[in-house]
Design an enzyme around this catalytic site. Structure first.
Site, mmCIF file in Angstrom:
data_model
loop_
_atom_site.group_PDB
_atom_site.id
_atom_site.type_symbol
_atom_site.label_atom_id
_atom_site.label_comp_id
_atom_site.label_asym_id
_atom_site.label_seq_id
_atom_site.Cartn_x
_atom_site.Cartn_y
_atom_site.Cartn_z
ATOM 1 C CG ASP A 40 -1.876 1.193 1.204
ATOM 2 O OD1 ASP A 40 -2.914 1.082 0.536
ATOM 3 O OD2 ASP A 40 -1.581 2.222 1.854
ATOM 4 C CG ASN A 89 -4.143 11.118 -5.824
ATOM 5 O OD1 ASN A 89 -3.258 11.258 -6.667
ATOM 6 N ND2 ASN A 89 -4.861 10.023 -5.733
ATOM 7 C CG HIS A 94 -6.682 12.984 -8.929
ATOM 8 N ND1 HIS A 94 -6.884 11.868 -8.156
ATOM 9 C CD2 HIS A 94 -7.467 13.962 -8.383
ATOM 10 C CE1 HIS A 94 -7.758 12.138 -7.194
ATOM 11 N NE2 HIS A 94 -8.123 13.404 -7.312
ATOM 12 C CG ASP A 102 -3.305 8.791 -12.640
ATOM 13 O OD1 ASP A 102 -3.734 8.258 -11.593
ATOM 14 O OD2 ASP A 102 -4.046 9.278 -13.515
ATOM 15 C CD GLU A 143 -4.516 3.881 -1.999
ATOM 16 O OE1 GLU A 143 -4.841 4.194 -0.830
ATOM 17 O OE2 GLU A 143 -5.280 3.952 -2.961
#
Length: 277
Positions: free
Chosen positions: A133, A141, A146, A150, A177
Site C-alpha cells: 500500500d 493526490n 491526480h 497516476d 494504490e
C-alpha cells in the site's frame, strides 16, 4: 488419361475442393498454403493440356483461373487471419493488464496464483505473497494532483516489477494504490531480502511527499505471508492474512513490513535501513 464424362467433372470438383480446403486449413502458413494450391492444381492442368482437345484446354484455362483465384483468396484470408490473431492477442493483453500502470491486473494475478499454488503444493515449495500500500496516497493526490498521483503509481509499479526478475514471480495492481506480489520457490531468508529490496527501491526514488504520515518522500507499507501450500488451498485466505499484516504495518507508523511465516507462526518486522539507525 483424364476422362471427360461424369468422372472428369468429379475430378475437377474434387481438385477444387482439395485446393480450397488446403487454403483454409493453412491460413497461418502462407507459403505452405501456396505450395499446397500449386501441388493440387498444376498436375491436373498439365494432364488437361497433354490431352489437348478443346474440352481439356478449356478446363485447363478454368483451372489456371481457379488457381490464381485461390492464391489471391488465400492471401486475403491469411491477412484477415493475422489481423484477427493480433486483435485477439490485444484483447487478451487488455484483459490481463492494468491500463494505468501496464503491469498485470487483479484478474491475471488470481489466475496466476491459483496455478502456482497447485504446482507448489505438489512439489512442497515455499511461496511468498505480499500486499503493498502506498503510504498516505490520498494526501499525495490532494497535495500534488491526480495526474502526479497516476505518475507516482506508474513509477512504483515499474520499480517494484524490476525487483522481481524470475518468470514465475509477479507484481500486479490490486486496486487503487494497492499492489499484490508473488514470489515462488523461495526461502524465508530470500523472502526477507526481496521485501527489503522492494521497500528500499521505492524509497530510493525519492519522490517528494510533504504531507505523508510516514516520511517526507513516498514510501510503502507491506503485509506478507510465507507458506507451503497444500492442494486445493484457497488463495483468498492468504490474501486476507497478508492484508491483516498490511493493516498492522499501517497502524504502527507505515513505511514498514510485517512478514508472517505460517510454518513457524513467527511474525517478522522489517523497517528500512534509515529507520534502523
Amino acid at each position: 488419361y483424364l476422362p471427360f464424362g461424369p468422372e472428369g467433372y468429379l475430378v475437377a470438383v474434387a481438385t477444387s475442393g482439395f485446393g480450397y480446403g488446403g487454403t483454409v486449413s493453412l491460413l497461418s502458413h502462407i507459403w505452405l498454403q501456396r505450395i499446397h494450391i500449386l501441388l493440387i492444381t498444376i498436375p491436373t492442368i498439365l494432364v488437361c493440356l497433354y490431352i489437348g482437345n478443346i474440352y481439356t484446354n478449356v478446363l485447363a484455362v478454368m483451372f489456371i483461373l481457379g488457381m490464381l483465384h485461390l492464391l489471391a483468396s488465400g492471401q486475403q484470408m491469411h491477412n484477415h487471419y493475422q489481423a484477427n490473431l493480433i486483435a485477439k492477442e490485444r484483447l487478451e493483453l487488455l484483459a490481463t493488464t492494468d491500463e494505468l500502470t501496464g503491469i498485470s491486473n487483479r484478474r491475471d494475478f488470481e489466475e496466476h496464483i491459483y496455478t502456482i499454488i497447485q504446482y507448489a503444493a505438489r512439489h512442497q515449495h515455499q511461496l511468498l505473497v505480499f500486499i503493498i500500500d502506498v503510504d498516505s496516497f490520498k494526501k499525495y493526490n490532494d497535495t500534488y494532483g491526480h495526474m502526479k498521483g497516476d505518475e507516482c503509481l506508474k513509477t512504483i509499479a515499474r520499480t517494484v516489477n524490476d525487483q522481481l526478475r524470475r518468470g514465475t514471480d509477479m507484481i500486479a495492481r490490486y486496486g487503487g494504490e494497492e499492489f499484490v506480489g508473488l514470489v515462488a520457490d523461495t526461502s524465508l531468508e530470500n523472502s526477507i531480502k526481496t521485501l527489503r529490496l522492494v521497500s528500499d527501491s521505492v524509497l530510493q526514488l525519492t519522490i517528494p511527499h510533504c504531507n505523508s504520515d510516514a516520511t517526507d518522500i513516498v514510501s510503502i507499507s507491506i503485509g506478507a505471508i510465507q507458506f507451503i501450500p497444500h492442494t486445493g488451498m484457497d488463495s483468498a485466505s492468504i490474501i486476507e492474512q497478508s492484508d491483516q499484516l498490511l493493516y498492522r504495518a499501517k497502524s504502527e507508523g507505515r513505511n514498514r513490513t510485517y512478514l508472517k511465516d505460517l510454518t513457524s507462526g513467527e511474525v517478522i518486522s522489517l523497517v528500512p535501513d534509515s529507520m534502523d539507525s
